[in-house]
Design a protein around this motif. Sequence first.
Motif, PDB file in Angstrom:
ATOM      1  N   THR A 149      16.868  55.055  11.853  1.00  0.00           N
ATOM      2  CA  THR A 149      17.217  56.445  12.177  1.00  0.00           C
ATOM      3  C   THR A 149      16.595  56.886  13.491  1.00  0.00           C
ATOM      4  O   THR A 149      17.256  57.524  14.317  1.00  0.00           O
ATOM      5  CB  THR A 149      16.765  57.376  11.031  1.00  0.00           C
ATOM      6  OG1 THR A 149      17.436  56.997   9.820  1.00  0.00           O
ATOM      7  CG2 THR A 149      17.099  58.827  11.343  1.00  0.00           C
ATOM      8  N   ASP A 150      15.344  56.520  13.715  1.00  0.00           N
ATOM      9  CA  ASP A 150      14.654  56.909  14.943  1.00  0.00           C
ATOM     10  C   ASP A 150      15.252  56.241  16.181  1.00  0.00           C
ATOM     11  O   ASP A 150      15.059  56.724  17.302  1.00  0.00           O
ATOM     12  CB  ASP A 150      13.167  56.564  14.852  1.00  0.00           C
ATOM     13  CG  ASP A 150      12.422  57.432  13.853  1.00  0.00           C
ATOM     14  OD1 ASP A 150      12.973  58.476  13.448  1.00  0.00           O
ATOM     15  OD2 ASP A 150      11.296  57.053  13.459  1.00  0.00           O
ATOM     16  N   ARG A 204      26.860  59.647  18.812  1.00  0.00           N
ATOM     17  CA  ARG A 204      25.964  59.281  19.916  1.00  0.00           C
ATOM     18  C   ARG A 204      26.354  60.012  21.191  1.00  0.00           C
ATOM     19  O   ARG A 204      25.491  60.501  21.927  1.00  0.00           O
ATOM     20  CB  ARG A 204      25.993  57.765  20.141  1.00  0.00           C
ATOM     21  CG  ARG A 204      25.237  56.987  19.098  1.00  0.00           C
ATOM     22  CD  ARG A 204      24.879  55.589  19.536  1.00  0.00           C
ATOM     23  NE  ARG A 204      25.983  54.829  20.081  1.00  0.00           N
ATOM     24  CZ  ARG A 204      26.093  53.510  19.969  1.00  0.00           C
ATOM     25  NH1 ARG A 204      25.173  52.828  19.302  1.00  0.00           N
ATOM     26  NH2 ARG A 204      27.096  52.869  20.500  1.00  0.00           N
ATOM     27  N   MET A 211      22.693  56.256  15.325  1.00  0.00           N
ATOM     28  CA  MET A 211      23.576  57.114  14.537  1.00  0.00           C
ATOM     29  C   MET A 211      24.331  56.340  13.441  1.00  0.00           C
ATOM     30  O   MET A 211      25.339  56.805  12.932  1.00  0.00           O
ATOM     31  CB  MET A 211      24.572  57.876  15.433  1.00  0.00           C
ATOM     32  CG  MET A 211      23.925  58.911  16.317  1.00  0.00           C
ATOM     33  SD  MET A 211      23.072  60.190  15.350  1.00  0.00           S
ATOM     34  CE  MET A 211      22.603  61.356  16.626  1.00  0.00           C
ATOM     35  N   LYS A 243      18.220  56.245  17.033  1.00  0.00           N
ATOM     36  CA  LYS A 243      19.341  57.081  17.479  1.00  0.00           C
ATOM     37  C   LYS A 243      20.642  56.284  17.624  1.00  0.00           C
ATOM     38  O   LYS A 243      21.514  56.633  18.422  1.00  0.00           O
ATOM     39  CB  LYS A 243      19.010  57.783  18.807  1.00  0.00           C
ATOM     40  CG  LYS A 243      17.862  58.774  18.699  1.00  0.00           C
ATOM     41  CD  LYS A 243      18.160  59.881  17.691  1.00  0.00           C
ATOM     42  CE  LYS A 243      17.028  60.870  17.551  1.00  0.00           C
ATOM     43  NZ  LYS A 243      17.306  61.907  16.525  1.00  0.00           N
ATOM     44  N   ALA A 270      25.436  63.649  21.022  1.00  0.00           N
ATOM     45  CA  ALA A 270      23.994  63.885  21.152  1.00  0.00           C
ATOM     46  C   ALA A 270      23.515  63.765  22.590  1.00  0.00           C
ATOM     47  O   ALA A 270      22.382  64.158  22.901  1.00  0.00           O
ATOM     48  CB  ALA A 270      23.230  62.905  20.268  1.00  0.00           C
ATOM     49  N   ASP A 319      20.261  60.358  10.264  1.00  0.00           N
ATOM     50  CA  ASP A 319      20.170  61.462  11.209  1.00  0.00           C
ATOM     51  C   ASP A 319      20.812  62.708  10.597  1.00  0.00           C
ATOM     52  O   ASP A 319      21.905  62.642  10.019  1.00  0.00           O
ATOM     53  CB  ASP A 319      20.885  61.092  12.519  1.00  0.00           C
ATOM     54  CG  ASP A 319      20.577  62.076  13.627  1.00  0.00           C
ATOM     55  OD1 ASP A 319      21.141  63.190  13.605  1.00  0.00           O
ATOM     56  OD2 ASP A 319      19.790  61.747  14.521  1.00  0.00           O
TER      57      ASP A 319
END
Length: 345
Positions: free
Chosen positions: A295-296, A235, A300, A298, A238, A311
Amino acid sequence: MTVQPNVRRRTFIAGLTAAALTLTACGGGDDEFKADPDALVIYSSQHENVTQAWAEAFTEATGVKTQIRPGKDSSMGQQIVEEGAKSPADVFLTENSPAMTVVSRANLLAPVEAATLAQLPQGFAPSSKDWTAIAARSTVLVYNPSKIKESALPKSMMDLQHPQWKDKWGGAPGGADFQAIVAGMLAMKGKPATQAWLKALKANAKIYQNNVATMKAVNAGEVPVGIMYHYYWYRDQAKTKEGSKNTELHYFKGEDPGAFVSLSAGGVLKSSKKADKAQQFLKFITGLQGQQVLTDSKSMEYAVGKDAKSDPALPALNSLQAPKVDPFNLNSDIVIQMMTDAGIL
């Protein structure tokens, strides 16, 4: 030593404040939560953004109204046990499975429908089949390459108990995440080996508040390595990389205790008056649509449903060579007692 009156007063006030905070943290008091009789009530210690995304997607897909009560793993599991058959909860979601096991051992969960279990690979539900995995997170060793070479990393998480690692590693044993990792060790290695490791943790490790603090300490060079879950690193990577730019991850693999994969759990309360809708919710979040919501988000975390995609930044879940542990055997109560006896908690 004579204590001055104003010092006594400050101490008394501090004590009252601490007590009030404790009551609030424990979720005591009926005024804090009023269950909506028209809603599917979800007690959740999962990440709030994930739970909210699941609930909204489920409502959109089915028209079923939901209500979320957030909390922490261990305290929420214990709360459900205390509420017993009078609990307003229909569904319980956790970050780590030991909290669900507490409820399972109290015989408060209904069997998960076979169609839901069929959506997950073998091993993603306990032998009791009264709850199911909804997500997963892997144990990792985060390390600072400027402080330690990859070749010098421990071969096993168990090696961190050796004297040469004194003051060279960190962790957050006060958190449910770390306690789940220890529960996995206990199931694999037994009580004597786990007690020895915990004794060494007390002597060797630097203690941090949580996984993020552990990662940041390694990033800052306070310690060369730390034990945590994978998704905190991914995370941060990203986003700004502020807490992880100087670090890398090491996966122990080889079914080592340090390769333990913790399952986030979902279960339906036996006392639920909306059992059909609760089972429907569990089936939804473990299905392809619900796993894509995960998954969307985020977060992780790993998606666990068959054919569900995590992901793409994450190494494949089946590549981690995690130890085979029946999650039904993970006992947080014993772990907390062992950690308390070791002087860690």
